[in-house]
Write an enzyme that holds these catalytic residues in place. Structure first.
Site, PDB file in Angstrom:
ATOM      1  N   SER A  13     -50.736 -35.288  32.645  1.00  0.00           N
ATOM      2  CA  SER A  13     -50.179 -36.009  33.757  1.00  0.00           C
ATOM      3  C   SER A  13     -48.779 -35.488  34.266  1.00  0.00           C
ATOM      4  CB  SER A  13     -50.128 -37.566  33.328  1.00  0.00           C
ATOM      5  OG  SER A  13     -51.490 -37.817  32.693  1.00  0.00           O
ATOM      6  N   GLU A  57       0.702  -1.133  -0.177  1.00  0.00           N
ATOM      7  CA  GLU A  57       0.273  -0.160  -0.073  1.00  0.00           C
ATOM      8  C   GLU A  57       0.820   1.170  -0.101  1.00  0.00           C
ATOM      9  OE1 GLU A  57      -3.338   0.370  -0.383  1.00  0.00           O
ATOM     10  OE2 GLU A  57      -3.304  -1.844  -0.703  1.00  0.00           O
TER      11      GLU A  57
END
Lengths: 138, 763
Positions: free
Chosen positions: B456, B172
């Site tokens: 139940s 860069e």
């Protein structure tokens, strides 16, 4: 009459045999006890219990260092590996005692007392801990 | 002369204006850089994973876990953290560092011996010492992104290897350390190269300019923007040291896309592309990452390995031209292949659990705090159990649809549903939570938000009340009766016909017989039943009606699971835990949640309940578990509601508890009972997490005695008089003390004496 006496003798003999068999069954108790001891040591040799004890030791060390929060976390992890170990609850109660959290200290102390009952050295410490928890209330 | 003067004045004014402009920018820049520079999403982690010799494991879930923790398979001995070598009898790992709030340890090499689904040994390869307990680091579950959907890990420049810095500079801005924000030589070089190639092949932007662009400007390409970028760059250079600028740049720069989330910063890129900490990147990998900056989505190894490799090699050549690497290093790196780590597009793991957790986090932190402060949030989730629960539920529901084609619905939102929650009964830690079949289709959490009739599965709360007055051997009436409810007669019926007029309490629960259950509830008192339910943590309204005994009032599934925990934990009700610790970026613990114990019944009653519920599994409605490879002691209860609207199974051991629910959201019938719809899912789940199955059962607590009782009367058994004996647990306070009155007259001793007397009478 003689007939009846001999029957009485037979009857006494029957009672004797019965008593003997009762005595024999009593003598089984020590065997049962030693069985229980074997089972206990077998429990301690269980891999998960061995692993849990590593965490218990680390938790206790943290507690001694005064790092109470970390100790609680470590002991909780020990409990998750072995939820039926009294030692973990004893140390956890100790940690909650330091943090002045009475309700958690009481519950943990109760669980320690339940799982370590019959172990006189531990029970002494647990009773002492209980007294200290009560003092906390005052 | 006049012209020169004029130009000088203009230049002077321009210079003063430029300086003033820079000053005005400086304030803005300072504000931007001195505050919090980046938003770091908070991360949610699973619990630690514990391994120890002798532990049984599910190899599939175990290796999947290691993969999710970022361990990569290598052919050589592990040399770097994250390396893993697997062969038939062992897995060698170079462990990652472990850092959790309570403790930390550095990574080390370890060998885990494996045989037939069991860990045979764990050895520290650094010193050869056996390890009794090994902890694997928590797994990342999700990140709280802000609206910008950025993922970034911030790294300090000291941790960035020199070759990576050289690679970035080569790619860069190779003259970075020599210019002042603007690089005329670089611009001239770019102009020359672009003219020579007749196209834009090089840019003249310095690293500082790029940083200015990222931080302060829009991507629009205009001259005024370019000028502003220039001034900002010069100002940044004047205000900050070169190393500071480079560090900002390396953490800011965009590195590509992971689904909808953008990857920023070199450290995040290192983990996204190579699954490594930045400090461990090789030269070739560093060059590849540096090459990406120019056009991340074009040069990404995920887009094209070839393009990535070409760009990497160009960076390497540039590094060599700058004398930053040797010929040998260049040659080695040029020939290295590109091995990207692979990734899955971000998807929430355990989404229903995360939603449940987020609800709690919302009360502590704002969404903005969660998406910016980079908090570490540690939870109770065990991803292996979660995987097992999701897998078992999907398989079970698909199996049901196959068996009963009417259950198969085409519309995604009307499909057969199910939910699973797995808890550690002692601590209340939620190990797994599956709130539905597909989170994508429906985010409604059927464990924490649904209200369903338990049927139940509610009965144990009737029976725990009954234990004060009745032993498990006590006889309850099985005769049909009419009860008043809502001012109308209510006549409960048994699910299946039961001939006996009376049944024992143990049997009534084991076989889930309705009539004796209502009989017991009425004897105990319905008001008491409501207050018991409230003590067990049910928050939904429960009315003192007889049908409450049969679970006719809706409950929240998580509360039902939690209530069963009290039976599995000596009568202590735990608070359901999902959140453990919240830690900020500096390692300060902000929030700590511990197990919270509340005794609601005695250990003796809890033990008795577990014993009764074990009968459900050994002799009752859940006995089909035996066929499903459940051979260790388990307590459990099935539940089926009217018209088969809900199927439930709750099962537990001292170590683990799981609840399974199956049903339709709209309450349509599933035509299956708890035992046939929910129980198989439970069994499959439990069988696939062998690490939690110890085979242990509850220790006998104080307050419980074992008595030999007469099966018919429930009183003390009389040898040779009572026809059938029953070994039964009883509470000390209500254990039968009387001999069986039903068979006492016909007692053996009496018969013996009677026989003798009869014999004598003959003489």
């Amino acid at each position: 009459m003689i007939f009846s006496k001999s029957f009485k003798a037979l009857y006494l003999l029957f009672i004797g045999v019965l008593s003997l068999s009762v005595l024999c069954s009593c003598s089984l108790i020590p065997f049962y006890r030693s069985d229980r001891e074997t089972m206990l040591s077998a429990r301690e040799a269980e891999p998960r219990v061995v692993a849990s004890l590593q965490l218990t030791d680390q938790g206790r060390a943290l507690l001694e260092e005064g790092n109470v929060d970390a100790a609680i976390r470590m002991l909780e992890r020990a409990i998750s590996l072995d939820p039926q170990s009294g030692e973990n609850y004893y140390y956890l109660a100790e940690a909650w005692l330091i943090k002045a959290n009475r309700s958690q200290a009481v519950e943990c102390n109760r669980l320690a007392a339940m799982y370590l009952r019959g172990q006189s050295d531990w029970m002494e410490r647990i009773v002492d801990q209980q007294a200290r928890i009560e003092q906390l209330e005052r | 002369m006049g012209l020169l003067k004029f130009v000088s004045i203009i230049a002077g004014i321009a210079c003063v204006s430029a300086v003033l402009y820079c000053f005005s920018l400086a304030d803005n820049i300072d504000k931007r850089f001195s505050g919090r520079r980046w938003s770091i999403p908070s991360k949610v982690f699973s619990d630690l994973t514990v391994l120890y010799p002798g532990q049984r494991i599910n190899s599939t879930f175990f290796y999947e876990k290691l993969r999710r923790l970022g361990y990569r398979q290598v052919q050589h001995a592990p040399m770097r953290p994250g390396d893993m070598k697997i062969d038939e009898s062992s897995a060698e790992l170079f462990l990652h560092d472990l850092i959790v709030p309570s403790h930390s340890r550095p990574g080390f090499r370890v060998r885990i011996g494996l045989n037939n689904g069991q860990i045979t040994s764990v050895e520290n390869l650094e010193d050869g010492v056996p390890v009794h307990l090994l902890e694997l680091e928590p797994e990342e579950l999700m990140l709280f992104y802000g609206p910008e959907q950025e993922q970034r890990e911030v790294v300090s420049l000291e941790r960035v290897p020199q070759h990576l810095i050289y690679a970035v500079l080569s790619a860069e801005d190779r003259r970075f350390y020599r210019h002042y924000g603007l690089d005329p030589v670089g611009i001239l070089r770019a102009v020359y190269l672009n003219l020579r190639h007749g196209a834009i092949v090089a840019g003249g932007s310095t690293i500082t300019q790029q940083l200015a662009k990222c931080y302060f400007l829009t991507p629009k390409r205009t001259l005024s923007r370019k000028l502003k970028e220039l001034f900002i760059a010069i100002t940044i250079e004047a205000m900050y040291a070169k190393d500071e600028i480079l560090e900002l740049y390396l953490n800011e720069i965009y590195f590509g896309q992971k689904g909808t989330v953008s990857i920023h910063g070199i450290a995040e890129a290192a983990s996204f592309y190579f699954a490594k900490p930045v400090s461990e990147l090789s030269l070739a990998e560093a060059a590849a990452l540096a090459g990406l900056i120019k056009a991340p989505n074009r040069y990404s190894p995920y887009a094209s390995t070839m393009r990535c490799q070409q760009r990497r090699n160009a960076v390497l050549q540039s590094m060599y031209a700058n004398n930053w690497i040797t010929t040998a290093e260049l040659q080695a790196a040029l020939t290295a292949s590109i091995q990207a780590a692979g990734y899955t597009v971000y998807a929430k793991k355990a989404p229903y659990f995360i939603d449940y957790l987020s609800e709690q986090l919302k009360t502590l932190y704002s969404p903005e705090v969660l998406s910016t402060l980079g908090l570490a949030i540690y939870t109770t989730l065990d991803t292996q159990v979660q995987m097992a629960a999701e897998w078992a539920l999907e398989r079970g529901l698909a199996r049901l649809e196959k068996s009963y084609p009417t259950l198969h619905k085409r519309e995604a939102d009307k499909r057969l549903q199910g939910a699973v929650v797995v808890l550690q009964p002692r601590s209340g830690a939620i190990l797994a939570l599956v709130g539905g079949r597909s989170y994508r289709v429906s985010q409604f959490n059927r464990i924490t938000q649904a209200r369903r009739q338990p049927g139940s599965a509610f009965k144990p709360f009737v029976y725990v009340n009954g234990l004060d007055a009745f032993t498990p051997a006590a006889l309850l009436s099985n005769e049909p009766r009419s009860y008043a409810q809502y001012g109308e007669p209510w006549e409960p019926q048994n699910f299946a016909p039961v001939d006996a007029e009376q049944v024992t309490l143990r049997n009534a629960l084991a076989q889930s017989i309705n009539l004796p259950t209502v009989d017991l509830a009425m004897k105990v008192g319905l008001d008491r039943l409501v207050s018991t339910a409230s003590a067990f943590g049910f928050s939904t309204p429960l009315k003192p009606y007889p049908s409450l005994a049969l679970g006719a009032f809706e409950v929240i599934p998580l509360e039902l699971a939690r209530a069963y925990c009290a039976f599995a934990a000596d009568g202590v009700l735990p608070y359901p835990l999902s959140l453990k610790d919240v830690v900020d970026e500096n390692g300060t613990v902000l929030e700590r949640r511990h197990m919270d114990l509340e005794r609601i019944t005695t250990p003796a009653k809890a033990f008795l309940m577990s014993s009764l519920l074990r009968s459900v599994v050994t002799d009752g409605t859940a006995r089909s578990l035996k066929k499903r490879n459940i051979s260790f002691p388990v307590a459990g209860k099935t539940g089926t509601t009217n018209d088969y609207r809900d199927a439930w199974f709750v099962g537990y051991t001292p170590d683990i508890l799981a609840l399974v629910w199956v049903g339709f959201d709209n309450g349509s019938s599933i035509h299956s009972s708890g035992a046939s719809a929910a129980l198989p899912i439970w069994a499959e789940l439990i069988n696939s997490i062998p690490q939690y199955l110890t085979g242990n059962w509850f220790k006998l607590p104080p307050g419980v005695v074992q008595k030999m009782l007469c099966l018919e009367s429930g009183q003390l058994f009389l040898d040779k008089a009572c026809p059938k004996a029953l070994q039964e647990y009883c509470l000390v306070e209500n254990a039968p003390a009387e001999d069986c009155s039903m068979h006492r007259k016909e007692g053996a001793v009496k018969r013996f004496f009677k026989g003798i007397n009869d014999f004598f009478k003959k003489f």
